[in-house]
Design an enzyme around this catalytic site. Sequence first.
Site, PDB file in Angstrom:
ATOM      1  N   CYS A 252      32.078 -40.490  17.602  1.00 27.38           N
ATOM      2  CA  CYS A 252      30.979 -39.909  17.015  1.00 27.38           C
ATOM      3  C   CYS A 252      29.719 -39.826  18.334  1.00 27.38           C
ATOM      4  O   CYS A 252      29.054 -39.440  17.509  1.00 27.38           O
ATOM      5  CB  CYS A 252      30.926 -39.892  15.318  1.00 27.38           C
ATOM      6  SG  CYS A 252      30.221 -41.030  15.350  1.00 27.38           S
TER       7      CYS A 252
ATOM      8  N   CYS B  54      32.510 -44.427   8.666  1.00 25.47           N
ATOM      9  CA  CYS B  54      30.783 -44.254   8.870  1.00 25.47           C
ATOM     10  C   CYS B  54      30.325 -45.703   8.451  1.00 25.47           C
ATOM     11  O   CYS B  54      29.331 -45.842   8.574  1.00 25.47           O
ATOM     12  CB  CYS B  54      29.923 -43.145   8.193  1.00 25.47           C
ATOM     13  SG  CYS B  54      31.427 -41.660   8.699  1.00 25.47           S
TER      14      CYS B  54
HETATM   15 FE1  FES Z   1      29.651 -40.795  13.130  1.00 25.83          FE
HETATM   16 FE2  FES Z   1      29.840 -40.592  10.644  1.00 25.83          FE
HETATM   17  S1  FES Z   1      31.101 -39.405  11.862  1.00 25.83           S
HETATM   18  S2  FES Z   1      29.288 -42.191  11.805  1.00 25.83           S
END
Ligand code: FES
Length: 139
Positions: free
Chosen positions: A33, A103
């Site tokens: 991400c 996360c």
């Molecule tokens: Fe990347 Fe939450 S989506 S840390």
Amino acid sequence: MYSEKVMDHFQNPRNMGEIEDPSGVGTVGNAKCGDIMRMFLKIDESGVIREAKFKTFGCGAAVATSSMATELVKGKTVQEALQVTNRAVMEALDGLPPVKVHCSLLAEESIHAALWDYAERNGIVIEGLEKPKADIGEM
Ligand code: FES
């Protein structure tokens, strides 16, 4: 979808910012991400974490987990802080949606990276702490 605690820590993050002259700093990222978390720890002579602060460039769950993680490690010894796993952080937040579990891993990894930095600066070995794979250094 998010618990009240997650929303609270996202909207009113605790211990956000930097520690000047920290005992250890760790920066970790999630390659998928692209989110980044940096953890600062101030540790006294007896190995107790007196202060913890974070800077997170990431999603709401990453902000909430870093906030909770700083709250959980404060006042703990270095050894006790190792028990602050992503699971412990999630439990303290009354859970996270499954797609957001990764996360909370950033929170655990950033604590470990900061502790690793602290150990290296002081030439000590923290039993049970493994070299963080994801410390990405300067943001
Ligand atoms: Fe990347 Fe939450 S989506 S840390």
